[in-house]
Enzyme design. Structure first.
Site, PDB file in Angstrom:
ATOM      1  N   ASP A 274      -9.552  29.046   6.466  1.00 41.68           N
ATOM      2  CA  ASP A 274     -10.100  28.177   7.651  1.00 41.68           C
ATOM      3  C   ASP A 274      -9.238  29.308   8.800  1.00 41.68           C
ATOM      4  OD1 ASP A 274     -10.000  24.816   9.534  1.00 41.68           O
ATOM      5  OD2 ASP A 274     -11.326  27.421   9.605  1.00 41.68           O
ATOM      6  N   ASP A 352     -14.208  19.140   9.247  1.00 40.81           N
ATOM      7  CA  ASP A 352     -12.785  18.441   8.989  1.00 40.81           C
ATOM      8  C   ASP A 352     -13.163  17.494   8.678  1.00 40.81           C
ATOM      9  OD1 ASP A 352     -12.253  20.528  12.352  1.00 40.81           O
ATOM     10  OD2 ASP A 352     -11.943  20.955   9.913  1.00 40.81           O
TER      11      ASP A 352
END
Lengths: 433, 258
Positions: A274, A352
């Site tokens: 990420d 997330d």
């Protein structure tokens, strides 16, 4: 019964939020959670976008109203006030947005932890694995297990990277219809099939007798309303509730089907990915964001998340009698998303939500200890808070996973190994600290 | 009986704290954030003290029960000291952050005062401390079992709940007094807070003789409550006005002439 082994074919999307602030500059709670398809409908947002909380403990308070249609009343407000007011408003805006993200993240985690603690299905170890983690973990040999989990992680991450690149390419060449179709297909799978599985397991746990017609009715209604809410229009709260439920379902699937050690290594690896994907100049997510900003359009008009049709790699003597000939689940790999700042709202990707819930859910599966779960929960919230603070400072799209997952992992392992024996000894003697 | 005990003990332990949270903190996002940050600081202090305890246990003689108890007592004392150290650290951090914000905004008022921060951070510490002490016990109280079947104390659950209640409230009061004494540079008050925390933890060593531990704890709780009330600006006069509904806020809210 024979289980067919089939290869997965998947298309991967990213779920991420719009970080371009051109047209979406009115503060919008709906867009604060997910980028919705149609332009914001004032009627749905009317009662939700009330003015920001009026702080009564400062002398110079001003009621701040968030306009719905007028572009950027916030900006106007800011332009006309002196810097001091702006900083205070920024602080309160920031705090409000942080809380607006805390609540859904907390709810998702609560749903996952509640399910894990009550429905034993999601903690039963199964010989079935996802196609993305083909290496079996052998509990006998530590070295072999570690190696296999690393290999599993590499496979998973490379699949994710490939999918992301495909998505970026699709987006660059404007194959919107393809993306939309995929999206609808994937949310269909999630809303109907996964929730059916979930409901089945809950009924089994509580020994509730249910007939098929009622069940079909329930699932049909749930699924159709979900599709409408997510892809078209719907009340804001309902849409948020559906997103939370979807993230929770996805996280539960991950918790069930990822092998023990692989799950932890994957969590770590995906936060590193990420970080790279969002911050490096050639990172796929960053390119996606920049392309969208160049074209001056919302990145994706609807909830997008990757869905890969996975055919379960099963063993010949599987213990699952219902699998029949084909047992396929749709594995949604939601890409870890960005936290994007818009002059009105902050957005957090569903990916997330999912990975936070996976971490807390896995903490909840280990033993009967609630301290570990609590510690991970607090750690993730603080990580999210810090990420949002960085967002307020840097004002560009940031990866939401690294800080929270790092804190979560550190706290998980240290609480499980260090704090747990200490607290257990204290509780045994009833000493209080 | 088990579900009743579970709910009873949960409400005893967390009732006042949750009520305080709902009525005073939940509305203001900034306070919620500082509460969670306070909880995080407490957690880090616990982590460090567990680390030290763990290391000492590993290098000690695991078979000697007295040595293990001694190490546990050492762990408790260390944990208390570390908690107070982290409270001080949190105070310094908040002061710096507030000063920074003040400098940026060029206003004379801060969005949240240091007293509110003291209350909120104390409650954060309290929540986390209480949760870690009692949540496992509560989840055990749900399940099948008999309390004290091997001759252990029968009142384990309820005494734990009351002790947790006291600890949560005490943390809140300690927070208020601590921050106030740091603001006024009254170091004796700081020392008094630390010592009272140590006393409260040390009287729990006499458990399961609950009269020896709960009574002093509640006495200290009332003393700290009064002290915190005075630190926060309260006085007997204020109290009287508030209770007879003649205080300014109440009157303003109800438009009643004094």
């Amino acid at each position: 019964m024979r289980l067919l082994q089939l290869w997965a074919f998947g298309f991967c999307h990213l779920l991420f939020m719009n970080t371009s602030d051109s047209e979406e500059d009115s503060y919008n709670e709906r867009s604060a959670l997910v980028q919705c398809e149609s332009p914001t409908i004032p009627s749905y947002n009317q009662d939700h976008d009330m003015s920001l909380p009026q702080e009564t403990d400062t002398k110079r308070r001003r009621p701040v109203s968030s306009g719905l249609d007028e572009p950027g009343p916030v900006e106007r407000e800011r332009a006309s006030t002196p810097d001091g007011e702006e900083e205070e408003l920024t602080l309160k805006y920031g705090a409000k947005h942080v809380i607006m993200l805390f609540i859904p993240v907390t709810l998702c985690m609560v749903v996952v932890v509640a399910t894990i603690k009550s429905v034993s299905f999601y903690t039963e170890k199964t010989s079935q694995r996802l196609i993305y983690t083909p290496f079996e973990e052998d509990p006998n040999s530590v070295g072999q297990r570690l190696l296999n989990s690393l290999l599993n992680t590499m496979v998973m991450i490379s699949v994710i990277v490939v999918m992301t690149i495909i998505l970026v390419v699709l987006y660059k060449y404007r194959c919107y219809k393809f993306i939309h179709g995929w999206l609808i297909l994937s949310s269909l799978m999630l809303l109907f099939w996964f929730s059916f599985m979930y409901l089945g397991e809950v009924f089994k746990t509580y020994n509730v007798a249910m007939d098929y017609p009622t069940l079909v009715m329930i699932i049909w209604n749930f699924g159709v309303v979900g599709m409408i809410c997510i892809h078209w229009k719907g009340p804001l709260r309902l849409q948020q509730a559906y997103l939370i439920v979807i993230s929770a379902l996805m996280a539960l699937i991950f918790i069930k089907y990822l092998p023990e050690w692989s799950a932890w290594v994957i969590l770590g690896a995906i936060s590193i990915y990420d970080l790279i994907a969002v911050l490096c100049p050639k990172g796929p997510l960053r390119m996606l964001v920049e392309t969208a900003q160049e074209r001056n359009e919302p990145i994706f008009p609807a909830l997008i998340y990757s869905s890969a049709m996975v055919w379960m790699v099963g063993m010949a003597d599987s213990s699952n009698p219902d699998s029949g000939e084909l047992h396929f689940t749709s594995c949604h790999m939601l890409k870890c998303l960005l936290v994007g700042f818009l002059t009105g709202g902050v957005k957090l990707g569903l990916g997330d939500f999912i990975f936070y819930s996976v971490l807390v859910g896995k903490a909840a599966t280990t033993g009967g200890d609630w301290n570990t779960t609590l510690a991970c929960f607090v750690a993730i919230l603080i990580g999210l808070c810090l990420t949002l603070l960085l967002l307020a400072i840097f004002k560009k799209a940031l990866p939401a996973l690294p800080i929270s997952i790092t804190f979560g992992l550190v706290f998980y392992f240290s609480t499980d190994n260090l704090v747990r024996p200490f607290m257990d000894s204290l509780a045994a003697h009833q000493y209080y600290i | 009986m088990t579900v009743a005990v579970f709910f009873g003990c949960t409400f005893i332990a967390f009732g006042p704290a949750v009520a305080l949270f709902v009525f005073t903190i939940a509305r203001d996002p900034l306070r919620v954030i500082f509460l969670i940050a306070g909880a995080f600081f407490w957690l880090v202090s616990l982590l460090l003290s567990s680390l030290v305890w763990f290391i000492t246990v590993q290098i000690s003689n695991k078979n000697s029960a007295t040595q293990q108890t001694g190490l546990l007592i050492f762990g408790v004392v260390l944990s208390v000291l570390l908690q107070e150290a982290f409270r001080y650290g949190y105070y310094r951090l908040l002061k710096k952050a507030n000063e920074g914000l003040l400098a940026l905004s060029q206003e004379d008022t801060m969005p949240i005062s240091i007293r509110q921060l003291a209350y909120v951070s104390g409650l954060g510490f309290g929540f986390m401390s209480g949760a870690f002490s009692v949540v496992n016990i509560l989840s055990d109280s749900l399940g099948p079992g008999t309390v004290g079947i091997h001759g252990d104390p029968q009142h384990y659950f309820i005494s734990s709940a009351f002790m947790t209640l006291a600890i949560i409230l005490l943390h809140m009061f300690w927070g208020v007094v601590f921050f106030e004494s740091c603001e006024r540079q009254r170091w004796w008050a700081l020392g008094a807070v630390v010592i009272s925390h140590l006393v409260v933890s040390c009287v729990t060593f006499v458990n399961p003789h609950y009269q020896g531990s709960l009574i002093p704890t509640y006495i200290i709780l009332s003393i700290m409550a009064a002290w915190a009330y005075l630190c926060a600006g309260g006085s007997l006069r204020n109290l009287k006005l508030c209770l007879t509904c003649k205080d300014k806020d109440f009157l303003l809210a109800n438009h009643r002439p004094r």
